[in-house]
Every structure is written in structure tokens, then in C-alpha cells.
Design a protein around this motif. Structure first.
Motif, PDB file in Angstrom:
ATOM      1  N   GLN A  40      24.620  59.159  65.226  1.00 46.58           N
ATOM      2  CA  GLN A  40      25.387  60.412  65.147  1.00 46.58           C
ATOM      3  C   GLN A  40      25.451  60.922  63.714  1.00 46.58           C
ATOM      4  O   GLN A  40      25.356  62.120  63.471  1.00 46.58           O
ATOM      5  CB  GLN A  40      26.798  60.223  65.699  1.00 46.58           C
TER       6      GLN A  40
ATOM      7  N   ARG B 247      21.996  62.339  62.827  1.00 42.68           N
ATOM      8  CA  ARG B 247      21.679  63.526  63.629  1.00 42.68           C
ATOM      9  C   ARG B 247      22.477  64.752  63.189  1.00 42.68           C
ATOM     10  O   ARG B 247      21.975  65.867  63.223  1.00 42.68           O
ATOM     11  CB  ARG B 247      21.970  63.237  65.099  1.00 42.68           C
ATOM     12  N   THR B 248      23.698  64.566  62.745  1.00 41.13           N
ATOM     13  CA  THR B 248      24.551  65.702  62.389  1.00 41.13           C
ATOM     14  C   THR B 248      24.580  65.997  60.892  1.00 41.13           C
ATOM     15  O   THR B 248      25.260  66.921  60.466  1.00 41.13           O
ATOM     16  CB  THR B 248      26.002  65.466  62.862  1.00 41.13           C
TER      17      THR B 248
ATOM     18  N   SER C 143      28.253  69.379  60.065  1.00 39.61           N
ATOM     19  CA  SER C 143      27.237  69.646  61.078  1.00 39.61           C
ATOM     20  C   SER C 143      26.709  71.060  60.920  1.00 39.61           C
ATOM     21  O   SER C 143      27.440  71.970  60.526  1.00 39.61           O
ATOM     22  CB  SER C 143      27.855  69.484  62.475  1.00 39.61           C
TER      23      SER C 143
END
Length: 151
Positions: free
Chosen positions: A31, A34-35, A100
Motif C-alpha cells: 500500500q 502503490r500510493t 496519494s
């Protein structure tokens, strides 16, 4: 009748416990990667060469910047040292979350004589406006403005 705790039971317990820990760590690392919104600059050494001169030019403008969201509009206030509203020759930027790029928006500002307005879509929490405004003399003014949006 009480069951006996054997080495097999302890091994199973340890494997289950460490499997949960490792699984959560892998999920959190995935996570985070990915962000991650990315780098601020491609080459920090090159960016540092002009930092002091750019900073001095920006400070010489004497601008004070603040932003807030009201009724679906991002209100950007830029005032000079006297408190007079400033209308730069151009304003560009990205409005989004700090952690993000999923909710990033590119506001299209219009000046109403007092503040710069742009429609945005938000929900509650902390948002950032990473803006670049160009003064009439060509000086770039860069700033990250933190905007708190109430729910």
C-alpha cells in the motif's frame, strides 16, 4: 480433562502468529509503495544549485498565501506586504492529498478582484495545494499550502 501442550501446538501457534505479522507487513508495504505520489524533483543536486537565489527572489515579492475550501470552491488568497490582493500573470498547481495521487485535481483559477477561485471536489481531511504563481516581473512563486476541509 486438560489437553497437554506439546511442541507441535507451540510450533503451529508460532507459524500462525508470524504468518499474520508477515502478511500485514507485506500488505502495508504494498500500500505504501502503490500510493506514494513520487519525487518532488528529478535531480535534487541540480535543484539545489539555484535554491538560494530562487528563495531570495520569492521572499522579495513579500506575498502571503492562504487557501480554504468553501461550498465546493477552492479559495486562494495571495496578498502583498500591504495586504493588497495580488493577481499573478499565471497560477498553476495540483490540489490533492499529501499521501496519494488518486484524488489529485488541477484547479482552473479565476480572479474575482479579491481571491482566486476554482471548483474542486473534496471530502473531509487534510489536502495540499502545490502551486506555482508567476509574478508580473517573471519571478516564480512556489509554495505548498495545507488546506483543512471539515466534513
Amino acid at each position: 480433562m486438560a489437553r497437554e501442550l506439546t511442541g507441535k501446538h507451540v510450533l503451529i501457534g508460532m507459524v500462525v502468529a508470524f504468518s499474520i505479522i508477515i502478511g500485514v507487513n507485506v500488505l502495508m508495504a504494498t500500500q505504501a509503495i502503490r500510493t506514494f505520489p513520487g519525487l518532488e524533483v528529478k535531480n535534487s543536486y541540480v535543484a539545489s544549485q539555484n535554491f538560494d537565489a530562487d528563495r531570495a527572489a520569492q521572499l522579495a515579492l513579500g506575498w502571503d498565501v492562504s487557501a480554504k475550501v468553501e461550498q465546493g470552491e477552492l479559495l486562494l488568497s495571495i496578498v502583498d506586504a500591504d495586504g493588497t490582493p495580488v493577481d499573478p500573470t499565471s497560477i498553476t498547481g495540483t490540489f490533492g492529498r499529501a499521501t496519494s495521487v488518486q484524488d489529485d485535481q488541477t484547479p482552473d483559477f479565476t480572479f474575482d478582484g479579491n481571491v482566486h477561485r476554482a471548483p474542486v471536489t473534496t471530502n473531509g481531511g487534510n489536502w495540499n495545494l502545490r502551486m506555482v504563481a508567476v509574478a508580473p516581473d517573471g519571478t516564480e512563486f512556489r509554495q505548498r499550502v495545507v488546506v483543512y476541509v471539515a466534513q
